[in-house]
Design an enzyme around this catalytic site. Structure first.
Site, PDB file in Angstrom:
ATOM      1  N   ARG A  80       0.822  -1.207   0.000  1.00 42.82           N
ATOM      2  CA  ARG A  80       0.000   0.000   0.000  1.00 42.82           C
ATOM      3  C   ARG A  80       0.860   1.263   0.000  1.00 42.82           C
ATOM      4  O   ARG A  80       0.538   2.247  -0.660  1.00 42.82           O
ATOM      5  CB  ARG A  80      -0.921  -0.005   1.233  1.00 42.82           C
ATOM      6  CG  ARG A  80      -1.740   1.268   1.460  1.00 42.82           C
ATOM      7  CD  ARG A  80      -2.715   1.555   0.370  1.00 42.82           C
ATOM      8  NE  ARG A  80      -3.509   0.384   0.010  1.00 42.82           N
ATOM      9  CZ  ARG A  80      -4.414   0.364  -0.966  1.00 42.82           C
ATOM     10  NH1 ARG A  80      -4.605   1.445  -1.706  1.00 42.82           N
ATOM     11  NH2 ARG A  80      -5.098  -0.741  -1.231  1.00 42.82           N
TER      12      ARG A  80
ATOM     13  N   HIS B 221      -5.392  -3.590   4.367  1.00 51.06           N
ATOM     14  CA  HIS B 221      -5.223  -2.457   3.445  1.00 51.06           C
ATOM     15  C   HIS B 221      -3.753  -2.122   3.274  1.00 51.06           C
ATOM     16  O   HIS B 221      -3.309  -1.769   2.181  1.00 51.06           O
ATOM     17  CB  HIS B 221      -5.994  -1.241   3.958  1.00 51.06           C
ATOM     18  CG  HIS B 221      -6.211  -0.198   2.910  1.00 51.06           C
ATOM     19  ND1 HIS B 221      -5.593   1.026   2.927  1.00 51.06           N
ATOM     20  CD2 HIS B 221      -6.997  -0.209   1.795  1.00 51.06           C
ATOM     21  CE1 HIS B 221      -5.988   1.727   1.888  1.00 51.06           C
ATOM     22  NE2 HIS B 221      -6.830   1.008   1.177  1.00 51.06           N
ATOM     23  N   CYS B 222      -2.996  -2.266   4.340  1.00 47.69           N
ATOM     24  CA  CYS B 222      -1.572  -1.928   4.293  1.00 47.69           C
ATOM     25  C   CYS B 222      -0.791  -2.813   3.319  1.00 47.69           C
ATOM     26  O   CYS B 222       0.217  -2.376   2.764  1.00 47.69           O
ATOM     27  CB  CYS B 222      -0.944  -2.064   5.681  1.00 47.69           C
ATOM     28  SG  CYS B 222      -1.645  -0.967   6.919  1.00 47.69           S
ATOM     29  N   LEU B 223      -1.247  -4.037   3.114  1.00 49.46           N
ATOM     30  CA  LEU B 223      -0.443  -4.956   2.309  1.00 49.46           C
ATOM     31  C   LEU B 223      -0.935  -5.093   0.871  1.00 49.46           C
ATOM     32  O   LEU B 223      -0.339  -5.813   0.077  1.00 49.46           O
ATOM     33  CB  LEU B 223      -0.365  -6.333   2.983  1.00 49.46           C
ATOM     34  CG  LEU B 223      -1.649  -7.106   3.250  1.00 49.46           C
ATOM     35  CD1 LEU B 223      -2.055  -7.936   2.041  1.00 49.46           C
ATOM     36  CD2 LEU B 223      -1.455  -8.010   4.462  1.00 49.46           C
TER      37      LEU B 223
END
Length: 349
Positions: A94, A341-343
């Site tokens: 992300r 979401h971060c990945l």
């Protein structure tokens, strides 16, 4: 109305060609708890491939082979998986992966080249920073400069969220703090708003204040508030007034209640609960239901073995009626200080 020749960042719920992830390899991101992480990734890919291609960054031929074994055991459709042998430092796609924007002049997706510097916190980031040009070259896509007033802008994907119609949401803590984790020294609110307008087609920027406890990015918005359609924000709320997240999240609520969108209409709000505080080795982790990912075939939501998991899934099911809302166990992921979401990083069709 957008100018058709301008580039703009589409909303996450718009149709994807693919989702990009970096297959996990850096054990220091999950110290002492790395073993289950590839299996969580396997489950994520299994839920993504019914709706889109999944493009996976791997370190080497051997790393790819390991990922393939896990994905096959997880029953992921391997015909919908593509591998790219581009080494990374940490793989939080992300933030360091390519920012795909739509380009009205080309009628296609292109990549806006923002820089990445390890969240202005870590030293190992140069491989991550090199990923967007490699992806652009491999896909044959134009690489547009992320330059504003002669400076290459550092901008992580988790620092911003958009409604696809001209409004962007971010936090002052992440972008305006001049003492802690400073991404772009000397840039003020007006500078960022002008940069967002020029580079991302944004007409209105909504400034929240602070992020949640445990977040080592220093205030990423994707742990506190997310657009769920062009007019509505899903905002985290803490009901325990003794919790350290209570006051910052209430301040963000108060701000959003007084804000308007690019067309002058008020922001509509739905509220996500916060899970009970999650700790490991005495450290509070940034556990948040707002770190969901909107894919073509499903909305993937982090869950934490918490009674509020069910409520969070219900809230998001009520606003995403066109695709199933699916929980992904994220207690292990959260030890890496990020979840779904971060990945992930979407590539619009």
């Amino acid at each position: 109305m957008r100018h058709p020749e301008k580039t703009y960042l589409p909303a996450e719920w718009e149709e994807h060609e693919a989702t990009w992830i970096g297959w996990p390899h850096n054990a220091s991101d999950w110290p002492g708890k790395f073993a289950p992480i590839p299996w969580v990734y396997g489950e994520i890919v299994r839920k993504l491939v019914p709706g889109e291609i999944v493009r996976i960054l791997v370190e080497s031929k051997e790393h790819e082979a390991s990922a393939r074994r896990i994905l096959e055991r997880c029953a992921a459709d391997m015909d919908r998986v593509e591998f790219f042998r581009f080494p990374t430092n940490r793989g939080w796609t992300r933030d360091s992966g390519p920012a795909f924007v739509r380009d009205g002049a080309r009628e296609s997706a292109v990549i806006r080249r923002f820089r990445f510097n390890g969240w202005a916190r870590y030293d190992d980031w140069k491989k991550d920073d090199a990923i967007p040009p490699k992806v652009a070259k491999s896909l044959g896509l134009p690489l547009l400069p992320g330059t504003f007033r002669g400076r290459e802008l550092v901008l992580e994907g988790g620092a911003i969220d958009v409604n696809g119609a001209g409004t962007l949401m971010t936090t002052a803590e992440c972008l305006l703090d001049e003492k802690v984790q400073v991404r772009n020294p000397g840039m003020g609110r007006g500078d960022y708003e002008a940069a967002f307008a020029e580079l991302l087609g944004v007409r209105k920027t909504l400034w929240l204040n602070r992020g949640i406890a445990g977040d080592d990015t220093h205030g990423h918005v994707d742990d506190i508030a997310r657009f769920v359609n062009a007019r509505t924000v899903a905002l985290c709320r803490e009901t325990n007034s003794a919790d350290e997240n209570y006051r910052p999240l209430e301040e963000n609520r108060e701000r959003l209640e007084g804000m308007t969108l690019e067309d002058g209409s008020k922001v509509e709000l739905v509220f996500l609960p916060m899970p009970s505080p999650l700790f490991l080795d005495g450290r509070r982790l940034p556990a948040s239901y707002a770190n969901f990912y909107v894919a073509n075939a499903a909305v993937l939501v982090p869950t934490f073995n918490d009674p509020k998991d069910r409520l969070a899934l219900a809230v998001l099911s009520a606003v995403f009626r066109d695709r199933p809302v699916v929980g992904i166990h994220a207690v292990d992921l959260a030890w890496g200080l990020g979840t779904l979401h971060c990945l992930t990083r979407q590539q619009p069709r």
